[in-house]
Design an enzyme around this catalytic site. Structure first.
Site, short mmCIF file in Angstrom:
data_model
loop_
_atom_site.label_atom_id
_atom_site.label_comp_id
_atom_site.label_asym_id
_atom_site.label_seq_id
_atom_site.Cartn_x
_atom_site.Cartn_y
_atom_site.Cartn_z
N ASN A 110 -10.14 -0.72 0.49
CA ASN A 110 -8.68 -0.55 0.42
C ASN A 110 -8.19 -1.12 -0.91
O ASN A 110 -8.15 -2.34 -1.09
CB ASN A 110 -8.06 -1.29 1.61
N CYS A 164 0.81 -1.22 0.00
CA CYS A 164 0.00 0.00 0.00
C CYS A 164 0.84 1.27 0.00
O CYS A 164 0.32 2.36 -0.18
CB CYS A 164 -0.95 -0.01 1.19
N HIS A 191 -3.44 6.87 2.38
CA HIS A 191 -3.84 5.56 1.86
C HIS A 191 -5.21 5.23 2.45
O HIS A 191 -5.42 5.34 3.67
CB HIS A 191 -2.79 4.52 2.26
N1 ACO Z 1 -17.59 -8.89 10.52
C1 ACO Z 1 -17.99 -9.12 11.78
N2 ACO Z 1 -17.12 -9.35 12.79
C2 ACO Z 1 -15.81 -9.34 12.48
C3 ACO Z 1 -15.33 -9.12 11.20
C4 ACO Z 1 -16.27 -8.89 10.19
N3 ACO Z 1 -15.92 -8.65 8.90
N4 ACO Z 1 -13.98 -9.16 11.22
C5 ACO Z 1 -13.61 -9.40 12.47
N5 ACO Z 1 -14.72 -9.52 13.25
C6 ACO Z 1 -14.81 -9.78 14.68
C7 ACO Z 1 -13.55 -10.42 15.21
O1 ACO Z 1 -13.62 -11.81 15.03
C8 ACO Z 1 -13.61 -10.02 16.68
O2 ACO Z 1 -14.49 -10.89 17.34
P1 ACO Z 1 -14.11 -11.50 18.77
O3 ACO Z 1 -13.93 -10.31 19.67
O4 ACO Z 1 -15.28 -12.35 19.08
O5 ACO Z 1 -12.84 -12.25 18.52
C9 ACO Z 1 -14.27 -8.66 16.66
O6 ACO Z 1 -14.90 -8.54 15.37
C10 ACO Z 1 -13.33 -7.50 16.86
O7 ACO Z 1 -12.25 -7.60 15.97
P2 ACO Z 1 -11.06 -6.58 16.09
O8 ACO Z 1 -9.88 -7.18 15.38
O9 ACO Z 1 -10.92 -6.14 17.50
O10 ACO Z 1 -11.60 -5.34 15.26
P3 ACO Z 1 -10.89 -3.96 15.11
O11 ACO Z 1 -11.73 -2.93 15.76
O12 ACO Z 1 -9.46 -4.01 15.45
O13 ACO Z 1 -10.99 -3.73 13.53
C11 ACO Z 1 -9.74 -3.89 11.49
C12 ACO Z 1 -10.38 -4.64 12.64
C13 ACO Z 1 -10.82 -3.12 10.75
C14 ACO Z 1 -9.11 -4.89 10.54
C15 ACO Z 1 -8.69 -2.89 12.03
O14 ACO Z 1 -7.84 -3.57 12.93
C16 ACO Z 1 -7.89 -2.26 10.94
O15 ACO Z 1 -8.37 -1.47 10.17
N6 ACO Z 1 -6.59 -2.55 10.86
C17 ACO Z 1 -5.72 -1.98 9.86
C18 ACO Z 1 -5.78 -2.75 8.58
C19 ACO Z 1 -5.08 -1.96 7.50
O16 ACO Z 1 -5.20 -0.76 7.46
N7 ACO Z 1 -4.36 -2.56 6.61
C20 ACO Z 1 -3.70 -1.65 5.66
C21 ACO Z 1 -2.63 -2.15 5.04
S1 ACO Z 1 -3.14 -3.19 3.77
C22 ACO Z 1 -1.78 -3.49 2.74
O17 ACO Z 1 -0.71 -2.99 2.88
C23 ACO Z 1 -1.99 -4.54 1.64
#
Ligand code: ACO
Length: 335
Positions: free
Chosen positions: A290, A118, A260
């Site tokens: 993304n 990214c 990004h």
């Molecule tokens: N739908 C419903 N529930 C979900 C989903 C979904 N799609 N995905 C995860 N959950 C659940 C998880 O299983 C978890 O459940 P649990 O508590 O029972 O285990 C709960 O939701 C909370 O998950 P978290 O990981 O705490 O969610 P968080 O608030 O951290 O959000 C996210 C996750 C959106 C992925 C966030 O961490 C994020 O944006 N991270 C950055 C990702 C990113 O920006 N990547 C960019 C680089 S990409 C590249 O370079 C190719």
């Protein structure tokens, strides 16, 4: 033959973007994995994404984006000296940039791929600037294009809801009249590499007794979302702060912030830490998700074509992602 002038500056004079036809909403995705529009939109800001179908291709979308950038810049394909394709999803591991060169008819251009996930588009802009500033080349196309839908595990709700496909491009031109790239910083931290991978999946094959080779495919994308989130909200504001300082500006001089487009919460947190008003944050993550290396030029293109970004506006931009890698730049749009 490359010319050899020195003291050249860089200008950003054309942009373009292309996304696949097929739109998949959060509600559609809820039929594929256990998720909901409420979860996806509240955690990420994403409402839909465009996904590539079987008659579309990375080279095709990238070529469309590049053609738009050339048309806006008023530069003919035959006058392009260099094409840098930032991608992590090339259709050929030997590189996809040359296919784009051929499709464009950019017969004089040298073309190569650059992989930095990214951060790739930003790394591409900085790479292009070196060729332009040295006076070696005059017209460079920097394209960010990714089709991560091909590499996502569509049964993994943690990752599949995040990504979309697309391509964006800018035409950068050397100029003897000032430099519109006011500062940049690009960084890597391989100690955190395991946070985000699209890794080779070796299968052992004994070619001859004692000669065991590894052949295979690739694993799907794996990501430690929480770690990547933490990394982004710490590193990105620092990098932007540094380039604002390098450019001898303050955050109040920034007209637009184009990050990004990974997650609306990351964009909001970064803007807040930099004391940049939410009104200056360019965001289209709701529409595209993304799109990896494509996200910054797609957002730039929309903002320029809608008249939001005007010639002379100062833009702070930052890419971040797998590597881990990140970077920031300050640029002024237009001649
Ligand atoms: N739908 C419903 N529930 C979900 C989903 C979904 N799609 N995905 C995860 N959950 C659940 C998880 O299983 C978890 O459940 P649990 O508590 O029972 O285990 C709960 O939701 C909370 O998950 P978290 O990981 O705490 O969610 P968080 O608030 O951290 O959000 C996210 C996750 C959106 C992925 C966030 O961490 C994020 O944006 N991270 C950055 C990702 C990113 O920006 N990547 C960019 C680089 S990409 C590249 O370079 C190719």
């Amino acid at each position: 033959m490359p010319s050899n002038h020195t003291s050249m500056g860089v200008t950003f004079i054309g942009c373009g973007a292309a996304v696949p036809e097929t739109i998949v909403s959060n509600d559609d995705l809820a039929e594929v994995v256990d998720t909901s529009d409420e979860w996806i939109s509240s955690r990420t800001g994403i409402r839909q994404r465009h996904l590539c179908h079987d008659r579309e291709s990375l080279a095709g979308l990238a070529t469309q984006a590049a053609q738009q950038a050339l048309a806006m810049a008023g530069v003919a394909a035959v006058d392009v000296d260099l094409i840098v394709l930032a991608t992590s999803s090339a259709e050929d591991l030997f590189g996809s940039a040359c296919q784009i060169q051929a499709r464009l008819g950019a017969t004089k251009a040298v073309a190569f791929d650059l992989t930095a996930a990214c951060s790739g588009f930003l790394f591409g802009v900085v790479t292009a600037a070196q060729f332009l500033r040295s006076g070696v080349y005059r017209n460079v196309l920097v394209i960010g294009a990714d089709l991560l839908s091909r590499w996502v595990d569509w049964s993994d709700r943690n990752t599949c809801v995040l990504f979309g496909d697309g391509a964006g491009a800018v035409l950068m031109q050397g100029s003897g009249d000032g430099d519109r790239l006011l500062g940049f910083e690009i960084k890597s931290d391989g100690t955190q590499n395991a946070c985000l991978n699209l890794a080779f999946k070796p299968e052992l094959r004994e070619l001859l007794p004692g000669a065991i080779l590894t052949q295979g495919k690739y694993h799907y994308i794996t990501m430690n979302g929480k770690e990547v989130y933490r990394f982004a909200i710490n590193r990105v504001p620092d990098a932007i702060d540094k380039v604002i300082h390098q450019a001898q500006l303050t955050s109040t001089d920034i007209d637009w912030l184009i990050l990004h487009q990974a997650n609306q919460r990351i964009m909001d947190a970064v803007a807040e830490r930099l004391h940049i008003s939410a009104k200056k944050v360019i965001s289209n993550v709701a529409k595209y998700g993304n799109t990896s290396a494509a996200s910054i030029p797609i957002a730039l293109n929309e903002a320029v074509r809608s008249g939001k970004i005007k010639p002379g506006d100062t833009i702070a931009t930052s890419g971040f992602g797998a590597g881990l890698s990140w970077g920031a730049a300050i640029l002024k749009w237009g001649k």
